[in-house]
Motif scaffolding. Structure first.
Motif, PDB file in Angstrom:
ATOM      1  N   LEU A  48       0.856  -1.188   0.000  1.00 19.64           N
ATOM      2  CA  LEU A  48       0.000   0.000   0.000  1.00 19.64           C
ATOM      3  C   LEU A  48       0.887   1.230   0.000  1.00 19.64           C
ATOM      4  CD1 LEU A  48      -2.637  -0.970   2.738  1.00 19.64           C
ATOM      5  CD2 LEU A  48      -2.981  -1.026   0.257  1.00 19.64           C
ATOM      6  N   LYS A  49       0.436   2.298  -0.665  1.00 18.67           N
ATOM      7  CA  LYS A  49       1.244   3.511  -0.731  1.00 18.67           C
ATOM      8  C   LYS A  49       0.335   4.730  -0.669  1.00 18.67           C
ATOM      9  CE  LYS A  49       5.461   5.157  -1.190  1.00 18.67           C
ATOM     10  NZ  LYS A  49       6.496   4.899  -0.177  1.00 18.67           N
ATOM     11  N   ASP A  50       0.436   5.494   0.425  1.00 18.64           N
ATOM     12  CA  ASP A  50      -0.230   6.797   0.577  1.00 18.64           C
ATOM     13  C   ASP A  50      -1.736   6.715   0.327  1.00 18.64           C
ATOM     14  OD1 ASP A  50       2.272   7.968   1.055  1.00 18.64           O
ATOM     15  OD2 ASP A  50       2.640   8.237  -1.086  1.00 18.64           O
ATOM     16  N   ILE A  51      -2.418   5.871   1.101  1.00 16.77           N
ATOM     17  CA  ILE A  51      -3.870   5.713   0.974  1.00 16.77           C
ATOM     18  C   ILE A  51      -4.570   6.731   1.873  1.00 16.77           C
ATOM     19  CG2 ILE A  51      -5.813   4.150   1.248  1.00 16.77           C
ATOM     20  CD1 ILE A  51      -3.971   3.285  -0.969  1.00 16.77           C
ATOM     21  N   GLY A  65     -10.388  -4.069  -7.101  1.00 21.38           N
ATOM     22  CA  GLY A  65      -9.036  -4.116  -7.671  1.00 21.38           C
ATOM     23  C   GLY A  65      -8.673  -5.544  -7.990  1.00 21.38           C
ATOM     24  N   LYS A  66      -7.746  -5.709  -8.931  1.00 19.07           N
ATOM     25  CA  LYS A  66      -7.342  -7.067  -9.288  1.00 19.07           C
ATOM     26  C   LYS A  66      -6.530  -7.671  -8.153  1.00 19.07           C
ATOM     27  CE  LYS A  66      -3.046  -5.956 -11.736  1.00 19.07           C
ATOM     28  NZ  LYS A  66      -2.284  -6.139 -12.995  1.00 19.07           N
ATOM     29  N   ASN A  67      -6.293  -8.981  -8.219  1.00 23.59           N
ATOM     30  CA  ASN A  67      -5.497  -9.659  -7.195  1.00 23.59           C
ATOM     31  C   ASN A  67      -4.118  -9.020  -7.083  1.00 23.59           C
ATOM     32  OD1 ASN A  67      -7.559 -11.469  -6.693  1.00 23.59           O
ATOM     33  ND2 ASN A  67      -6.783 -13.008  -8.120  1.00 23.59           N
ATOM     34  N   PHE A 224     -14.087   2.221  -4.119  1.00 22.87           N
ATOM     35  CA  PHE A 224     -12.679   2.596  -4.186  1.00 22.87           C
ATOM     36  C   PHE A 224     -12.004   1.629  -5.148  1.00 22.87           C
ATOM     37  CE2 PHE A 224     -12.856   3.841   0.607  1.00 22.87           C
ATOM     38  CZ  PHE A 224     -13.491   5.031   0.280  1.00 22.87           C
ATOM     39  N   LEU A 225     -11.197   2.152  -6.066  1.00 23.23           N
ATOM     40  CA  LEU A 225     -10.436   1.304  -6.979  1.00 23.23           C
ATOM     41  C   LEU A 225      -8.965   1.366  -6.601  1.00 23.23           C
ATOM     42  CD1 LEU A 225     -10.133  -0.480  -9.477  1.00 23.23           C
ATOM     43  CD2 LEU A 225     -10.107   1.595 -10.881  1.00 23.23           C
ATOM     44  N   LEU A 226      -8.409   0.207  -6.239  1.00 23.20           N
ATOM     45  CA  LEU A 226      -6.984   0.117  -5.897  1.00 23.20           C
ATOM     46  C   LEU A 226      -6.213  -0.454  -7.084  1.00 23.20           C
ATOM     47  CD1 LEU A 226      -6.757  -1.289  -2.251  1.00 23.20           C
ATOM     48  CD2 LEU A 226      -6.513   1.058  -3.017  1.00 23.20           C
ATOM     49  N   GLU A 227      -5.018   0.102  -7.294  1.00 20.14           N
ATOM     50  CA  GLU A 227      -4.147  -0.379  -8.370  1.00 20.14           C
ATOM     51  C   GLU A 227      -2.712  -0.309  -7.872  1.00 20.14           C
ATOM     52  OE1 GLU A 227      -3.031   1.875 -12.195  1.00 20.14           O
ATOM     53  OE2 GLU A 227      -4.697   0.595 -12.799  1.00 20.14           O
ATOM     54  N   VAL A 245     -13.420  -1.853 -15.403  1.00 23.82           N
ATOM     55  CA  VAL A 245     -13.573  -2.571 -16.673  1.00 23.82           C
ATOM     56  C   VAL A 245     -12.743  -1.913 -17.768  1.00 23.82           C
ATOM     57  CG1 VAL A 245     -15.212  -3.206 -18.484  1.00 23.82           C
ATOM     58  CG2 VAL A 245     -15.842  -3.492 -16.080  1.00 23.82           C
ATOM     59  N   GLN A 246     -12.760  -0.568 -17.823  1.00 26.84           N
ATOM     60  CA  GLN A 246     -12.039   0.151 -18.871  1.00 26.84           C
ATOM     61  C   GLN A 246     -10.534  -0.037 -18.776  1.00 26.84           C
ATOM     62  OE1 GLN A 246     -13.440   4.183 -18.415  1.00 26.84           O
ATOM     63  NE2 GLN A 246     -15.536   3.630 -19.005  1.00 26.84           N
ATOM     64  N   ARG A 247     -10.045  -0.339 -17.577  1.00 26.03           N
ATOM     65  CA  ARG A 247      -8.604  -0.577 -17.417  1.00 26.03           C
ATOM     66  C   ARG A 247      -8.223  -2.001 -17.813  1.00 26.03           C
ATOM     67  NH1 ARG A 247      -5.599   2.873 -13.721  1.00 26.03           N
ATOM     68  NH2 ARG A 247      -6.760   4.804 -13.390  1.00 26.03           N
TER      69      ARG A 247
END
Length: 413
Positions: A48-51, A65-67, A224-227, A245-247
């Motif tokens: 995790l970074k700066d949430i 978010g994906k795995n 929330f979308l995590l990447e 989905v668009q990503r």
């Protein structure tokens, strides 16, 4: 004014990953029994970074978010299982974490004894547990075995009882991670109904992680979308799913997708669904099972010639295209403004394998795209090898389409 029940400020989490410098299996095995320490290095990995975010009382939020994006790490920090490397967070109210259903159960104790043990671990008093005992047992469906040690329960019974205890407690905040992936279909429906009651009726604060879009849309209003450990989008649930989905994160198929309302569009799809033979959303089908595509859409003005279409793809090849005007009468039809629902059953039977809709949408005259989505709704077709002993519909059969022709044979002499 609603208060913030969860506040997260600059949360980051670092793990150290060991890397061995052994060049071969023989060297690694030798180092294992050597008195000399084996050479190794430590590599930093930031899960995790700066949430940063805040959640108000009564909000229901999906964490998408994906795995490997950091979802479970974040939930474990908020549940105080892990400590953040940097940053801080605050939680106001009683919190229940459904991260690993059944934690706190003792195999030698009966179902009845484990209800009181697990309930007390989760912060519930004995009088409160006695008051809710009948509801917990009834929901779990294990009444007949309630005085049997849980070590004799099937895995499904064990999970049903553990989940039932957790959802019948009375916290202000629920943190839920993939607990609905267990149990049979009937129990999953009960879980969904109960969580929907909690999130939409009782006004609890819920942070939910899952991979099923239809469930997240039913249970939450914000996403929330995590990447790669970073929060890249925060918005309403439909917009968050659209960004996901668009990503291109469609490794896990979703049987239903809702679209955000866009008043600027003359026509748009509102929802697309894949339905099984019993008309429930699904992504897994038998080769002979009919698969229904359902499209709900709106026309905001009168169209002389508008139509729905889809392209079905397998192994990178478009198998066929279908229009809702494929009825034999291709003369232009006028469609009035309004909300419509269309159903179409896919060509059947299909070969076993993975399929995806290369394109689904609404087009006008000359194929003008009014609202078209691409590479969406992935699903699997499975074969029952015990039934199909000749493997007639196996994945390795030549050709992309299985065509069942009507052969006729007669004996000549």
């Amino acid at each position: 004014m609603s208060v913030n029940t969860i506040e997260v400020e600059n949360i980051s989490k670092k793990f150290l990953i060991g890397k061995s410098n052994s060049r071969s299996l023989r060297e690694a095995w030798s180092n294992l029994f050597s008195l000399k320490s084996s050479k190794s290095t430590k590599e930093e990995f930031w899960a995790l970074k700066d949430i940063n975010f805040s959640i108000k009382q009564g909000e229901s939020v999906a964490l998408i978010g994906k795995n490997g994006s950091g979802k479970s790490t974040l939930l474990k920090i908020l549940s105080r299982i892990l400590r953040p490397t940097t940053g801080k967070f605050s939680i106001k109210g009683k919190l229940i974490s459904l991260l690993e259903v059944g934690t706190g159960f003792h195999n030698e104790l009966t179902g009845r004894e484990n209800i009181f043990l697990n309930g007390s671990i989760l912060g519930m008093s004995k009088p409160e547990l006695e008051k809710r005992f009948d509801q917990i047992v009834d929901f779990s469906g294990v009444e007949k075995f309630i005085d049997t040690p849980v070590k004799r329960y099937s895995s499904g019974m064990y999970v049903r009882l553990a989940f039932s205890v957790a959802v019948h407690l009375d916290p202000e905040i629920f943190i839920i991670d993939e607990v609905l992936a267990v149990g049979d279909a009937e129990f999953q429906r009960k879980c969904k109904a109960k969580l929907k009651e909690i999130t939409l009726t009782e006004g609890k604060t819920v942070l939910f992680v899952g991979h099923r879009i239809s469930l997240m849309q039913a249970l939450t209003r914000r996403g929330f979308l995590l990447e790669s450990g970073r929060l890249v989008f925060d918005g309403n649930i439909d917009d968050t799913i659209n960004h996901y989905v668009q990503r291109g994160y469609i490794d896990s198929a979703f049987p239903e997708i809702n679209f955000s309302i866009d008043e600027s569009k003359k026509a748009q799809m509102l929802k697309i669904s894949l339905l099984s033979q019993v008309q429930v959303p699904s992504i897994n089908f038998d080769v002979f099972e009919p698969i229904t595509l359902k499209i709900e859409y709106i026309l905001r003005e009168k169209f002389l010639f508008s139509r729905l279409l889809f392209d079905l793809e397998r192994n990178g090849t478009i198998l066929y295209r279908s229009y809702d005007t494929d009825t034999g009468d291709y003369s232009p039809k006028e469609r009035a403004p309004g909300i419509y629902t269309s159903y179409v059953t896919l060509v059947n039977p299909k070969k076993a394998g993975e399929y995806i809709f290369n394109k689904i949408g609404i087009v006008g005259i000359d194929e003008t795209e009014l609202h078209v989505e691409r590479n969406i709704l992935r699903f699997e077709v499975h074969q029952d090898e015990k039934r199909d002993f000749l493997h007639s519909y196996a994945k390795n059969r030549v050709g992309e389409i299985f065509t069942k022709l009507d052969w006729k044979t007669k004996k000549i002499y």
